[in-house]
Design a protein around this motif. Structure first.
Motif, short mmCIF file in Angstrom:
data_model
loop_
_atom_site.label_atom_id
_atom_site.label_comp_id
_atom_site.label_asym_id
_atom_site.label_seq_id
_atom_site.Cartn_x
_atom_site.Cartn_y
_atom_site.Cartn_z
N UNK A 69 1.04 -1.59 -0.14
CA UNK A 69 -0.06 0.18 0.16
C UNK A 69 1.64 1.55 0.19
N UNK A 70 1.46 1.29 1.29
CA UNK A 70 2.70 2.40 1.03
C UNK A 70 4.07 1.66 1.41
N UNK A 72 7.24 2.80 0.52
CA UNK A 72 7.86 4.14 1.93
C UNK A 72 8.02 2.73 3.39
N UNK A 73 7.37 3.21 3.19
CA UNK A 73 7.04 2.66 5.23
C UNK A 73 6.71 1.38 5.43
N UNK A 75 4.14 -0.21 4.67
CA UNK A 75 2.83 -0.64 5.15
C UNK A 75 2.06 -1.57 3.95
N UNK A 135 -0.54 -0.34 10.20
CA UNK A 135 -1.66 1.40 9.59
C UNK A 135 -2.99 0.97 9.29
N UNK A 138 -5.28 0.49 12.31
CA UNK A 138 -6.01 2.21 13.03
C UNK A 138 -6.54 3.20 11.92
N UNK A 139 -6.04 2.96 10.47
CA UNK A 139 -6.90 3.22 9.56
C UNK A 139 -8.66 3.30 9.95
N UNK A 183 3.83 3.47 15.77
CA UNK A 183 4.98 4.44 15.15
C UNK A 183 5.98 4.12 16.16
N UNK A 184 6.40 4.09 17.10
CA UNK A 184 7.24 3.83 18.24
C UNK A 184 7.52 1.80 17.69
N UNK A 187 9.47 1.61 14.76
CA UNK A 187 11.28 2.03 14.88
C UNK A 187 11.81 1.13 15.48
N UNK A 198 4.24 -2.35 9.07
CA UNK A 198 3.84 -2.14 9.89
C UNK A 198 2.79 -3.73 10.63
#
Lengths: 486, 479
Positions: A69-70, A72-73, A75, A135, A138-139, A183-184, A187, A198
């Motif tokens: 989906x994303x 880059x992160x 996700x 993610x 949460x969405x 997020x914590x 990371x 995620x």
């Protein structure tokens, strides 16, 4: 298309079409909503399957979708169901269907937009029960809020604006804490493994320092505790439940509260096993306090809907102590409790809604002596009250029994305290019956008994409660499929 | 100059040429529609010229300008936003029958100023761009001369911007006096040469520079002009100030900050961190008490710039990407919100009180859907671009271990919810008198623009992949 995105898409599309069908064709709009929910139930039921030689199917997903989906992160659009998720998804769609049926007379204005919101809440709830990517979770978690906010804010009772705002602020603010924790955690995992993801499947087993782990776990816990709701963050619930229209109350009590419990089981505990274990005593205390406090407050209410709302606080306390007992028995009880509470409290809210349509009041003092006038309503009310107090033969009994046995194994003191809650439950449940249906008749004038439609709606609820109460094994097996993996 | 340098410079020549063309056209014939079309065509051509510039990027153009992927992305964003603002200006009626031709002209000039900022790598081009932007803005803010608030806002902006420019120039002078250069990278090199600590004069110069930029960005404590100017200016101009003007300045600040080396950044870090936290908090808290939609948007923009500074302070590739994405989502959202205000305004007064939106959901579902989407996006609720953008910023901040600021951001998002929801709540209230509204149908330009913006807000919230990849590609070569 794989069944899970399709399931969510059916609800979203059904919502859009209901809106388009709009106020000019309210009948059509209701049928579209019902049809999309039926289609959803069909899809969900097709996912049930028994394992080899009928034994419970352990491990693995019944259906799964995982798309980038994303990237880059890290996700992904990762949805999956196991037995636990599937049970809750079916419960969601079923209660949704009952809500659509129950709103036929109550909702006369802006019918299209009402059903749009209803179906989008349900889509969000289904998403929450199936998302594995944090993610995405949460969405969906946030996605259910906005339509719910509209349901309360537009079609609610006299104090709706306040209730809608309070509901939204409580859940959103606590949700942000969860987002920070997510997020914590991501990371922390990145620091340990160099992978940015995620996906909860990748994140389970992330090594975090005990202190950090506790903070991160608390972020999740607070968000879930608000939804469950645990004392002291339960104060949004009586307002929201009381002010919402019937369908809104059913979905709030039957489903939104379950998302909190589900989150604990699916994410908070597996992601942070050590922190959860250290936190367990606090969770237990909060659960027991919720059981007793909710019951006492329920007893003191004069507004029937508010009374039912407080019983939720009490019932969901059992979920909390069950989760923190950390054994299979209690966890199975938790799953049954989620279903039983969804059905029985959903049923009670439906009944209260039907009474409100007839009496135009929720005040207990204005009721009384209704049994003679509307005996069918009285019978159903009595059955729902008995379910709520945990009478053997009803689903709630199985659930609370399993939870108490499970908790007793590890924490006998809490189990004994929680058992007192059952006594309170008997008192407040019978008080409902006594105040509403017995005693002198408070108001005169003829009122109609339940129509065929209304009887059918509540009959479905009661039959399901009896089924789970008398023969819970299939449900337990299915639930174990999800829990076994954890 | 080589041909490829001309290709690189062309996107900046575009709005300048368009401004001249519009100026000439106005002197030939005063016609609102054709002037708007001409200005719009100028912006479209400028956007198209960016395609060529993308191919030659990264490219230095003389000592003053650079056309790299970063600049191309921000220019595209600015031009597209300016185009949307232009369309809303054309559909805007709230100006008392005043002619709008010069407003289009000023809009082009201001856009040119912001564009120069985005591409500048030198104090000279920085200052030139900033002044072009500011001077055009004075005219735009006070454009509706018969409205007292407009004049007041114009004067206020004139005086404060003048002061901030003076501070800025003084900061530049201090830096130049010590380093002997006005080129960003050379300054960074010179600052690095002064290790272990930055020269106090350079530090002071950078701080003054930041103060000057802070005025433009309206971050606390340089925010005092914002609510009055937003409320006093015509709604489309408010949209322009909130987006193109601040966006250009922010892009420049980001480039400047990232060009600095660690000692320079370390000197500015506590200052910017404090400003970010203060902006978020003050902006959100003051917005809670507003009953005027434009003022709510003004205070909300103060808070949002605070969020953006968190992405800046992350000083990572992810931070730059997050800031770029955030600006894109914020631009679409803000222009949509101001667009609704603008299109709701009649020629007698602007629809700026909350009460003017009572029951709008039932009378004008389309308009209120757009406003609802933009409020949710500003609040950072899923399905909207604002959510994904905020998530990127949070991730970037957490990745750089800026936990205090990240927690500030989360807490402030929760506070902000209240006033965004209030706007929605007013719209879904039952209207006072049932029945239709007398306001005529939306002008086509306005309706289409708002529709596109709504799609953009949702698109950015649901499918962030494409834009995110483009940003990552564009930024990759620049830092």
């Amino acid at each position: 298309m794989s069944p899970l995105p399709l399931l969510i898409l059916v609800l979203l599309a059904g919502g859009l079409f209901s809106w388009l069908a709009g106020d000019r064709r309210p009948r059509l709009c209701r049928w579209i909503a019902a049809a999309s929910l039926l289609a959803g139930i069909g899809i969900a039921l097709s996912l049930f399957r028994a394992g080899p030689d009928g034994a419970p199917f352990l491990g693995g997903w019944l259906a799964e979708t995982d798309v980038d989906w994303i990237p880059r992160l890290g996700i992904g659009f990762h949805l999956a169901v196991d037995g636990l998720s599937l049970l809750l998804v079916v419960l969601t769609l079923l209660l949704g269907l009952l809500s659509v049926a129950a709103s036929r007379n109550e909702i006369a204005h802006r019918v299209g937009f009402f059903h749009f919101n209803l179906l989008w809440v349900l889509a969000g709830v289904v998403g929450v029960f199936t998302a594995l990517d944090l993610f995405l979770f949460y969405f969906f978690w946030e996605l259910m809020l906005v339509p719910m906010y509209f349901l309360i804010g537009i079609w609610g009772h006299e104090n709706r604006s306040y209730a809608a705002m309070k509901f939204f602020l409580f859940t959103q603010a606590s949700g942000l804490l969860m987002l920070l924790s997510i997020i914590g955690l991501v990371w922390a995992n990145h620091a340990a493994t160099g992978v940015l993801s995620f996906d909860s499947v990748d994140l389970i087993g992330t090594a975090v320092a005990p202190r950090t782990g506790m903070f991160l776990m608390l972020g999740f816990f607070i968000a879930f505790a608000v939804k469950i709701p645990a004392v002291p963050v339960h104060t949004w619930l009586p307002d929201a439940h009381t002010q919402a229209p019937t369908a809104g109350s059913v979905i709030l009590a039957g489903l939104l509260l379950k998302t909190g419990a589900y989150g604990l089981i699916r994410f908070a505990v597996p992601l942070f096993p050590e922190a959860s274990e250290r936190f367990a005593p606090v969770g237990m205390v909060l659960g027991v306090v919720g059981i007793l406090y909710g019951a006492v407050l329920a007893f003191g209410q004069t507004d029937l809907k508010r009374l039912v709302a407080y019983t939720s606080v009490s019932h969901m306390g059992f979920v909390l102590i069950g989760v923190y007992a950390f054994n299979e028995l209690a966890w199975q009880g938790v799953v049954i409790q989620m279903i039983a509470h969804g059905l029985s409290t959903g049923g009670l809210f439906l009944l209260v809604g039907m009474l409100y349509e007839r009496l135009h009041t929720r005040d207990l003092a204005a009721m009384g002596g209704l049994w003679k006038a509307i005996p069918r309503t009285g019978t159903i009310g009595l059955m729902l009250a008995l379910a709520s107090l945990g009478l053997p033969g009803m689903a709630n009994f199985v659930a609370e029994f399993l939870i108490l046995v499970g908790v007793y194994r590890t924490q006998p003191v809490y189990a004994i305290l929680a058992t007192a809650g059952l006594v309170f439950a008997a008192i407040y449940s019978l008080r409902i019956v006594a105040r509403v249906f017995h005693g002198p008749r408070a108001a005169t004038g003829a009122i109609a008994d339940l129509s065929f439609r209304e009887t059918a709606i509540l009959a479905v609820v009661i039959l399901l409660l009896l089924w789970v109460g008398l023969y819970p094994q299939p449900v337990l097996d299915t639930a174990l499929h999800g829990l076994g993996g954890m | 100059m080589t041909p490829s340098q001309w290709t690189g410079l062309a996107p900046l020549i575009g709005p300048a040429a368009a401004a001249v063309a519009v100026l000439l056209w106005i002197s030939v014939r005063r016609a609102d529609r054709t002037t708007a079309l001409l200005a719009g065509a100028g912006l479209v051509v400028s956007l198209w010229l960016l395609v060529g510039a993308w191919d030659v990027a990264p490219l230095r153009i003389g000592p003053l300008l650079v056309m790299d992927g970063y600049a191309v992305f921000f220019l595209a964003l600015l031009y597209a936003t300016a185009l949307a603002v232009l369309a809303i200006t054309a559909a805007y009626r709230g100006i008392g029958g005043e002619r709008k031709e010069e407003l289009y002209l000023l809009l082009l000039l201001a856009t040119l100023g912001a564009a120069v900022l985005v591409a500048s790598t030198h104090f000279a081009s920085f200052f030139l761009g900033l002044e072009t932007l500011s001077i055009a803005l004075y005219g735009m803010i006070a454009y509706y001369r018969r409205r007292d608030e407009g004049i007041e806002a114009g004067i206020k902006y004139l005086v404060l911007t003048g002061a901030s420019s003076a501070i800025l120039v003084f900061g530049m002078a201090l830096v130049y006096a010590q380093t002997g250069t006005m080129e960003f990278r050379a300054i960074a090199r010179a600052a690095t040469g002064m290790l272990p600590a930055v020269d106090p004069m350079v530090g002071a110069g950078l701080a003054l520079l930041f103060a000057g930029v802070g005025f433009k960005l309206a971050v606390v404590p340089f925010h005092l002009w914002t609510p009055d100017v937003y409320a006093g200016a015509p709604a489309p101009v408010g949209a322009f100030i909130a987006t193109v003007s601040k966006g250009g300045v922010f892009a420049l600040l980001l480039r400047l900050f990232l060009n600095l080396d660690d000692p320079g950044r370390a000197a500015l870090f506590p200052v910017i961190g404090l400003v970010a936290a203060a902006s978020m908090t003050v902006g959100n808290l003051l917005a809670l008490f507003q009953h005027n939609v434009k003022r709510i948007l003004a205070y909300s923009s103060i808070a949002h710039l605070g969020y953006l500074l968190v992405a800046l302070l992350a000083t990572s590739r992810l931070g730059v990407e997050a800031a770029a994405y955030y600006l894109a989502a914020y631009f679409a959202t803000t222009v949509a919100a101001f667009g609704v205000v603008g299109l709701r305004s009649s020629d007698r007064d602007e629809a700026e009180t909350l009460e003017a939106y009572r029951g709008l959901f039932w009378r004008r579902p389309g308009l209120s859907l757009v406003l609802t989407a933009s409020m949710l996006s500003l609040a950072g609720i899923p399905l909207t671009g604002g959510f994904v953008a905020k998530f990127f910023v949070l991730s970037a901040g957490a990745g750089a271990a800026l936990w205090t600021l990240v927690v500030f951001l989360a807490v402030n998002s929760a506070i902000g919810l209240y006033y965004y929801l209030r706007v929605i709540l007013v719209m879904i209230r039952a209207p006072e008198e049932p029945g239709g509204e007398t306001v005529p149908a939306l002008p086509a330009a306005g309706g289409i623009t708002l529709g596109i913006l709504l799609v953009a807000i949702v698109w950015l919230g649901v499918l962030p992949g494409p834009l995110q990849r483009w940003i990552a590609g564009a930024v990759a070569g620049s830092f």
